[in-house]
Design a protein around this motif. Structure first.
Motif, PDB file in Angstrom:
ATOM      1  N   LEU A   1       0.816  -1.221   0.000  1.00  9.58           N
ATOM      2  CA  LEU A   1       0.000   0.000   0.000  1.00  9.58           C
ATOM      3  C   LEU A   1       0.848   1.269   0.000  1.00  9.58           C
ATOM      4  CD1 LEU A   1      -3.120  -0.704   2.247  1.00  9.58           C
ATOM      5  CD2 LEU A   1      -3.008  -0.481  -0.240  1.00  9.58           C
TER       6      LEU A   1
ATOM      7  N   SER B   1      -5.937   4.675  -3.818  1.00 18.28           N
ATOM      8  CA  SER B   1      -6.003   4.922  -2.375  1.00 18.28           C
ATOM      9  C   SER B   1      -4.621   5.184  -1.788  1.00 18.28           C
ATOM     10  CB  SER B   1      -6.655   3.727  -1.656  1.00 18.28           C
ATOM     11  OG  SER B   1      -5.756   2.639  -1.520  1.00 18.28           O
ATOM     12  N   THR B   2      -3.579   4.739  -2.477  1.00 18.75           N
ATOM     13  CA  THR B   2      -2.216   4.949  -1.965  1.00 18.75           C
ATOM     14  C   THR B   2      -1.690   6.346  -2.277  1.00 18.75           C
ATOM     15  OG1 THR B   2      -1.060   4.193  -3.988  1.00 18.75           O
ATOM     16  CG2 THR B   2      -1.758   2.507  -2.413  1.00 18.75           C
TER      17      THR B   2
ATOM     18  N   ARG C   1      -1.573   9.254  -1.302  1.00 20.07           N
ATOM     19  CA  ARG C   1      -1.690  10.215  -0.212  1.00 20.07           C
ATOM     20  C   ARG C   1      -0.820  11.431  -0.531  1.00 20.07           C
ATOM     21  NH1 ARG C   1      -0.375   6.907   5.106  1.00 20.07           N
ATOM     22  NH2 ARG C   1      -1.596   8.545   6.133  1.00 20.07           N
TER      23      ARG C   1
ATOM     24  N   TYR D   1      -7.878   4.379   2.035  1.00 18.40           N
ATOM     25  CA  TYR D   1      -6.566   3.884   2.469  1.00 18.40           C
ATOM     26  C   TYR D   1      -6.612   3.399   3.915  1.00 18.40           C
ATOM     27  CZ  TYR D   1      -1.651   3.940   3.862  1.00 18.40           C
ATOM     28  OH  TYR D   1      -0.422   3.595   4.363  1.00 18.40           O
TER      29      TYR D   1
END
Length: 317
Positions: free
Chosen positions: A108, A149-150, A152, A215
């Protein structure tokens, strides 16, 4: 194995390495011409670009994996799985796709190759949509969502405008296609396993609305709730186990009011509203957790209140 596939293998084996490479390139380009209009909108980085050498996945350059997404499966080379513990029997098309997804979401973490690969995910999704392949459309949406979702903010980097424009456009189009898929295939989706539906729902959250929340849900397996107060930095050790101790969660979090039945099925403006109802419609046992994820948590140290999932998103592990 059919005589047709045997013939293809024999033909490929008769070629020199250079001839084989040219043959694959022609097949891949032929597939991409089927989505030429969309490719013009996305303007993905060409496979001949040196930029693929600069933006890698967890295991290195992903250009070949991405390109082979568009090669007819009967002409694909023999693929080896990156995931050595995956003992399920799969064809080369599935192995190549799985390898790419592992390359882009390993542990992730976010990888720069995602910027270049995501437009091609959307092109592949369009090809499978044209062929009415439900399974593949679901898989592409699921995996694209997990990969997104990773992304960030703290892990992303400055990139050239040509890459940024294509990447952002691909995310916009993916949102449209995901909504369309959900609306058209809801009954088929409900027939999938609970694990697949939870995975798919969380991926939709990343694509449509809130990748940082997705996440946290994925990282914690829909169980853990790491939280630190943004006011006084107090870290609540008791909350680490989260829903493994339901009574603790119920003591520490005031749940949000139920919104089940209030969603029109088309609007995605209110995350808690559409996400709760989707999980409910899918009949997933995790439904009861959402009012707590979106409920009010009070810091035991300073008394500040906040939405649990929002504070979880701010938490840096």
């Amino acid at each position: 194995m059919s005589d047709f596939i045997l013939y293809d293998r024999e033909y490929l084996n008769s070629l020199t390495d250079e001839e084989r490479s040219d043959f694959w390139k022609s097949l891949i380009e032929q597939s991409l011409t089927e989505v030429e209009e969309l490719r013009e909108q996305l303007k993905p980085i060409p496979f001949a670009s040196p930029l693929w050498e600069n933006y890698h996945g967890a295991y290195g350059n992903v250009r070949e994996d991405v390109a082979f997404l568009f090669c007819p499966k009967e002409f694909l080379p023999q693929m080896d799985k990156i995931r050595r513990l995956d003992f399920e029997k799969k064809n080369n098309e599935q192995i190549n796709f799985d390898n790419l997804c592992e390359n882009l979401s390993h542990q992730l973490s976010f990888y720069g190759a995602t910027y270049l690969a995501m437009p091609y995910f959307v092109l592949l999704l369009e090809l499978k949509r044209q062929k009415k392949e439900f399974y593949w459309q679901m898989q592409i949406i699921m995996q694209a969502g997990i990969i997104l979702s990773t992304a960030r903010p703290c892990w992303q980097e400055e990139i050239p405008e040509e890459i940024r424009t294509s990447y952002e456009r691909s995310k916009e189009l993916l949102q449209d296609r995901a909504k369309e898929f959900l609306g058209q295939h809801l009954d088929e989706l409900k027939q999938q396993s609970p694990d697949a539906l939870l995975y798919f729902s969380t991926a939709l959250l990343a694509i449509l609305d809130d990748p940082e929340a997705a996440y946290q849900l994925i990282m914690g397996g829909w169980e853990q709730t790491p939280v630190a107060c943004p006011e006084c930095d107090y870290y609540d050790d008791d909350m680490e186990d989260g829903f493994y101790d339901p009574e603790l969660i119920k003591q520490k979090v005031e749940p949000a009011e139920s919104v089940i039945g209030a969603w029109d099925g088309t609007s995605f403006d209110n995350t808690y509203l559409w996400f709760s109802n989707l999980i409910h419609d899918f009949g997933l046992e995790e439904e009861w957790k959402l009012p707590y994820y979106y409920g009010t948590y009070t810091c035991p140290e300073c008394g500040k209140k906040g939405i649990l999932i929002d504070w979880m998103k701010q938490f840096e592990d």
